[in-house]
Motif scaffolding. Structure first.
Motif, short mmCIF file in Angstrom:
data_model
loop_
_atom_site.label_atom_id
_atom_site.label_comp_id
_atom_site.label_asym_id
_atom_site.label_seq_id
_atom_site.Cartn_x
_atom_site.Cartn_y
_atom_site.Cartn_z
N ILE A 67 0.86 -1.18 0.00
CA ILE A 67 0.00 0.00 0.00
C ILE A 67 0.90 1.23 0.00
O ILE A 67 1.69 1.43 0.91
CB ILE A 67 -0.92 0.01 1.24
N GLU A 68 0.79 2.02 -1.05
CA GLU A 68 1.55 3.26 -1.12
C GLU A 68 0.62 4.42 -0.81
O GLU A 68 -0.40 4.60 -1.47
CB GLU A 68 2.16 3.43 -2.51
N ILE A 69 0.98 5.17 0.18
CA ILE A 69 0.16 6.29 0.61
C ILE A 69 0.80 7.57 0.10
O ILE A 69 1.95 7.87 0.40
CB ILE A 69 0.04 6.33 2.14
N GLU A 70 0.05 8.31 -0.71
CA GLU A 70 0.53 9.60 -1.18
C GLU A 70 -0.08 10.67 -0.29
O GLU A 70 -1.29 10.83 -0.23
CB GLU A 70 0.13 9.83 -2.63
N GLU A 71 0.79 11.37 0.38
CA GLU A 71 0.33 12.41 1.29
C GLU A 71 0.49 13.76 0.61
O GLU A 71 1.53 14.05 0.02
CB GLU A 71 1.11 12.37 2.59
N ASP A 72 -0.54 14.58 0.71
CA ASP A 72 -0.45 15.93 0.18
C ASP A 72 0.34 16.79 1.15
O ASP A 72 0.16 16.71 2.36
CB ASP A 72 -1.85 16.52 -0.02
N ILE A 73 1.21 17.60 0.60
CA ILE A 73 2.00 18.50 1.43
C ILE A 73 1.29 19.83 1.50
O ILE A 73 1.05 20.47 0.49
CB ILE A 73 3.41 18.66 0.85
N ASP A 74 0.94 20.23 2.69
CA ASP A 74 0.27 21.51 2.90
C ASP A 74 1.28 22.50 3.46
O ASP A 74 1.75 22.36 4.59
CB ASP A 74 -0.90 21.34 3.88
N LEU A 75 1.64 23.48 2.63
CA LEU A 75 2.61 24.48 3.06
C LEU A 75 1.97 25.61 3.86
O LEU A 75 2.66 26.42 4.44
CB LEU A 75 3.32 25.07 1.84
N GLY A 76 0.67 25.66 3.86
CA GLY A 76 -0.02 26.71 4.58
C GLY A 76 -0.19 27.98 3.78
O GLY A 76 -0.70 28.98 4.30
N ILE A 77 0.30 27.98 2.53
CA ILE A 77 0.15 29.16 1.67
C ILE A 77 -0.29 28.69 0.30
O ILE A 77 -0.17 27.51 -0.05
CB ILE A 77 1.47 29.95 1.55
N ASP A 78 -0.82 29.61 -0.49
CA ASP A 78 -1.20 29.30 -1.86
C ASP A 78 -0.01 29.63 -2.75
O ASP A 78 0.34 30.79 -2.96
CB ASP A 78 -2.42 30.13 -2.27
N THR A 79 0.63 28.60 -3.29
CA THR A 79 1.86 28.81 -4.07
C THR A 79 1.58 29.45 -5.42
O THR A 79 2.50 30.02 -6.01
CB THR A 79 2.58 27.47 -4.28
N SER A 80 0.35 29.36 -5.91
CA SER A 80 0.06 29.95 -7.22
C SER A 80 0.20 31.47 -7.19
O SER A 80 0.39 32.10 -8.23
CB SER A 80 -1.34 29.55 -7.68
N GLU A 81 0.09 32.09 -6.03
CA GLU A 81 0.26 33.53 -5.93
C GLU A 81 1.71 33.95 -6.17
O GLU A 81 1.98 35.09 -6.55
CB GLU A 81 -0.17 34.01 -4.54
#
Length: 128
Positions: A67-81
């Motif tokens: 089982i491979e778990i892909e975890e989303d990394i939440d940087l706490g900011i919107d990087t698209s800005e």
């Protein structure tokens, strides 16, 4: 005054030596007590493991579930800005196989003797 210092030093050294021997005896007694404590404990899996030690267990790759778990990394900011409009991190990394050029450099091997002396006449290693 010197005699008092000498006597005090001898008493201090004797007390330290006696405390070390008493501590060593205490440690030996604790080791014996701990060993007897662990000898009384029974492991319920021990018998099963001893039985399985003589058996060969074959496991195939189809029996294993990974089982491979892909975890989303939440940087706490919107990087698209902070990135330019239309930014593509993978742009330029699409590789075409036709663009790959492999160069093989053949090195001449020097054995130090003439191999033709040891091969039969009209020898061809590529002949089938």
């Amino acid at each position: 005054m010197k005699k008092i210092k000498l006597i005090f030093g001898l008493v201090l050294v004797a007390g330290v030596l006696i405390s070390f021997t008493a501590e060593q005896k205490h440690r030996k007694e604790m080791k014996i007590a701990n060993a007897s404590l662990f000898n009384d404990v029974t492991n319920p899996f021990e018998e099963v493991l001893k039985d399985q030690a003589n058996e060969i267990i074959l496991v195939s790759s189809t029996d294993l579930n990974v089982i491979e778990i892909e975890e989303d990394i939440d940087l706490g900011i919107d990087t698209s800005e902070y990135l330019p409009y239309g930014f593509d991190a993978y742009k330029g990394y699409q590789i075409d196989i036709a663009d790959i050029c492999v160069l093989e450099i053949e090195e001449e091997v020097e054995l130090g003797f003439d191999v033709n002396d040891y091969l039969p006449a009209n020898f061809d290693p590529y002949k089938v």
